[in-house]
Design a protein around this motif. Structure first.
Motif, mmCIF file in Angstrom:
data_model
loop_
_atom_site.group_PDB
_atom_site.id
_atom_site.type_symbol
_atom_site.label_atom_id
_atom_site.label_comp_id
_atom_site.label_asym_id
_atom_site.label_seq_id
_atom_site.Cartn_x
_atom_site.Cartn_y
_atom_site.Cartn_z
ATOM 1 N N ASP A 12 0.823 -1.212 0.000
ATOM 2 C CA ASP A 12 0.000 0.000 0.000
ATOM 3 C C ASP A 12 0.857 1.261 0.000
ATOM 4 O O ASP A 12 0.460 2.289 -0.544
ATOM 5 C CB ASP A 12 -0.938 0.028 1.215
ATOM 6 N N ILE A 13 2.035 1.177 0.608
ATOM 7 C CA ILE A 13 2.939 2.335 0.632
ATOM 8 C C ILE A 13 3.383 2.675 -0.786
ATOM 9 O O ILE A 13 3.464 3.834 -1.168
ATOM 10 C CB ILE A 13 4.158 2.050 1.518
ATOM 11 N N LEU A 14 3.665 1.654 -1.574
ATOM 12 C CA LEU A 14 4.129 1.867 -2.945
ATOM 13 C C LEU A 14 2.996 2.253 -3.885
ATOM 14 O O LEU A 14 3.191 3.040 -4.800
ATOM 15 C CB LEU A 14 4.827 0.611 -3.467
ATOM 16 N N LYS A 15 1.824 1.712 -3.645
ATOM 17 C CA LYS A 15 0.694 1.967 -4.541
ATOM 18 C C LYS A 15 0.066 3.343 -4.327
ATOM 19 O O LYS A 15 -0.443 3.941 -5.262
ATOM 20 C CB LYS A 15 -0.383 0.895 -4.339
ATOM 21 N N ASP A 16 0.093 3.817 -3.092
ATOM 22 C CA ASP A 16 -0.573 5.078 -2.763
ATOM 23 C C ASP A 16 0.456 6.100 -2.275
ATOM 24 O O ASP A 16 0.911 6.023 -1.135
ATOM 25 C CB ASP A 16 -1.627 4.834 -1.676
ATOM 26 N N PRO A 17 0.844 7.062 -3.121
ATOM 27 C CA PRO A 17 1.845 8.044 -2.706
ATOM 28 C C PRO A 17 1.391 8.893 -1.518
ATOM 29 O O PRO A 17 2.216 9.365 -0.746
ATOM 30 C CB PRO A 17 2.056 8.919 -3.929
ATOM 31 N N ASP A 18 0.085 9.071 -1.360
ATOM 32 C CA ASP A 18 -0.418 9.844 -0.222
ATOM 33 C C ASP A 18 -0.110 9.119 1.090
ATOM 34 O O ASP A 18 0.227 9.740 2.092
ATOM 35 C CB ASP A 18 -1.919 10.070 -0.371
ATOM 36 N N GLU A 19 -0.201 7.813 1.071
ATOM 37 C CA GLU A 19 0.116 7.006 2.260
ATOM 38 C C GLU A 19 1.597 7.152 2.618
ATOM 39 O O GLU A 19 1.957 7.316 3.779
ATOM 40 C CB GLU A 19 -0.216 5.532 1.995
ATOM 41 N N ALA A 20 2.456 7.132 1.608
ATOM 42 C CA ALA A 20 3.892 7.285 1.838
ATOM 43 C C ALA A 20 4.212 8.674 2.372
ATOM 44 O O ALA A 20 5.051 8.822 3.271
ATOM 45 C CB ALA A 20 4.657 7.017 0.544
ATOM 46 N N SER A 21 3.551 9.704 1.859
ATOM 47 C CA SER A 21 3.832 11.057 2.340
ATOM 48 C C SER A 21 3.371 11.239 3.784
ATOM 49 O O SER A 21 4.020 11.922 4.563
ATOM 50 C CB SER A 21 3.195 12.098 1.432
ATOM 51 N N LYS A 22 2.248 10.612 4.156
ATOM 52 C CA LYS A 22 1.796 10.668 5.545
ATOM 53 C C LYS A 22 2.829 10.027 6.465
ATOM 54 O O LYS A 22 3.126 10.556 7.534
ATOM 55 C CB LYS A 22 0.461 9.935 5.709
ATOM 56 N N LEU A 23 3.364 8.884 6.038
ATOM 57 C CA LEU A 23 4.356 8.193 6.853
ATOM 58 C C LEU A 23 5.631 9.011 7.005
ATOM 59 O O LEU A 23 6.251 9.022 8.065
ATOM 60 C CB LEU A 23 4.691 6.830 6.242
ATOM 61 N N LEU A 24 6.041 9.700 5.949
ATOM 62 C CA LEU A 24 7.267 10.491 6.019
ATOM 63 C C LEU A 24 7.082 11.771 6.824
ATOM 64 O O LEU A 24 8.008 12.214 7.507
ATOM 65 C CB LEU A 24 7.758 10.819 4.608
ATOM 66 N N ASN A 25 5.908 12.371 6.747
ATOM 67 C CA ASN A 25 5.652 13.622 7.469
ATOM 68 C C ASN A 25 5.499 13.413 8.970
ATOM 69 O O ASN A 25 5.951 14.234 9.759
ATOM 70 C CB ASN A 25 4.412 14.320 6.921
ATOM 71 N N ASN A 26 4.845 12.355 9.371
ATOM 72 C CA ASN A 26 4.625 12.089 10.799
ATOM 73 C C ASN A 26 4.769 10.585 11.051
ATOM 74 O O ASN A 26 3.780 9.879 11.222
ATOM 75 C CB ASN A 26 3.246 12.589 11.214
ATOM 76 N N PRO A 27 6.017 10.074 11.086
ATOM 77 C CA PRO A 27 6.201 8.631 11.228
ATOM 78 C C PRO A 27 5.752 8.093 12.585
ATOM 79 O O PRO A 27 5.364 6.937 12.691
ATOM 80 C CB PRO A 27 7.700 8.433 11.038
ATOM 81 N N GLY A 28 5.765 8.936 13.607
ATOM 82 C CA GLY A 28 5.345 8.474 14.920
ATOM 83 C C GLY A 28 3.887 8.076 14.954
ATOM 84 O O GLY A 28 3.530 7.014 15.456
ATOM 85 N N LYS A 29 3.023 8.911 14.425
ATOM 86 C CA LYS A 29 1.589 8.634 14.465
ATOM 87 C C LYS A 29 1.165 7.682 13.346
ATOM 88 O O LYS A 29 0.626 6.617 13.597
ATOM 89 C CB LYS A 29 0.795 9.939 14.355
ATOM 90 N N TYR A 30 1.429 8.088 12.104
ATOM 91 C CA TYR A 30 0.941 7.293 10.983
ATOM 92 C C TYR A 30 1.727 5.995 10.817
ATOM 93 O O TYR A 30 1.177 4.992 10.374
ATOM 94 C CB TYR A 30 0.990 8.104 9.697
ATOM 95 N N GLY A 31 2.984 6.005 11.182
ATOM 96 C CA GLY A 31 3.785 4.787 11.074
ATOM 97 C C GLY A 31 3.257 3.699 11.985
ATOM 98 O O GLY A 31 3.123 2.543 11.597
ATOM 99 N N LEU A 32 2.956 4.074 13.222
ATOM 100 C CA LEU A 32 2.427 3.097 14.169
ATOM 101 C C LEU A 32 1.024 2.650 13.778
ATOM 102 O O LEU A 32 0.699 1.458 13.880
ATOM 103 C CB LEU A 32 2.426 3.679 15.581
#
Length: 66
Positions: A12-32
């Motif tokens: 899903d990280i590779l398919k959806d660039p919005d998901e990847a940007s969320k993870l990079l912007n706030n890895p603490g919240k969205y990563g978990l």
């Protein structure tokens, strides 16, 4: 009763660039949140990749000292 999020995939990280940007912007919240939404098999893949990365990094650092 607590609702469970739909099971996600590592791809899903590779398919959806919005998901990847969320993870990079706030890895603490969205990563978990993303990690908790993964299946147990995908969590095992991530743990294995992290362990392999640490071993390779340790070998790299060891060679730097010589």
């Amino acid at each position: 009763m607590k609702e469970t999020a739909p099971t996600k995939s590592i791809l899903d990280i590779l398919k959806d660039p919005d998901e990847a940007s969320k993870l990079l912007n706030n890895p603490g919240k969205y990563g978990l949140d993303f990690y908790n939404g993964l299946s147990n098999q995908n969590k095992q893949y991530i743990a294995f990749a992290a362990a392999a990365g640490l071993v390779i990094y340790g070998l790299y650092l060891n060679r730097q000292k010589v």
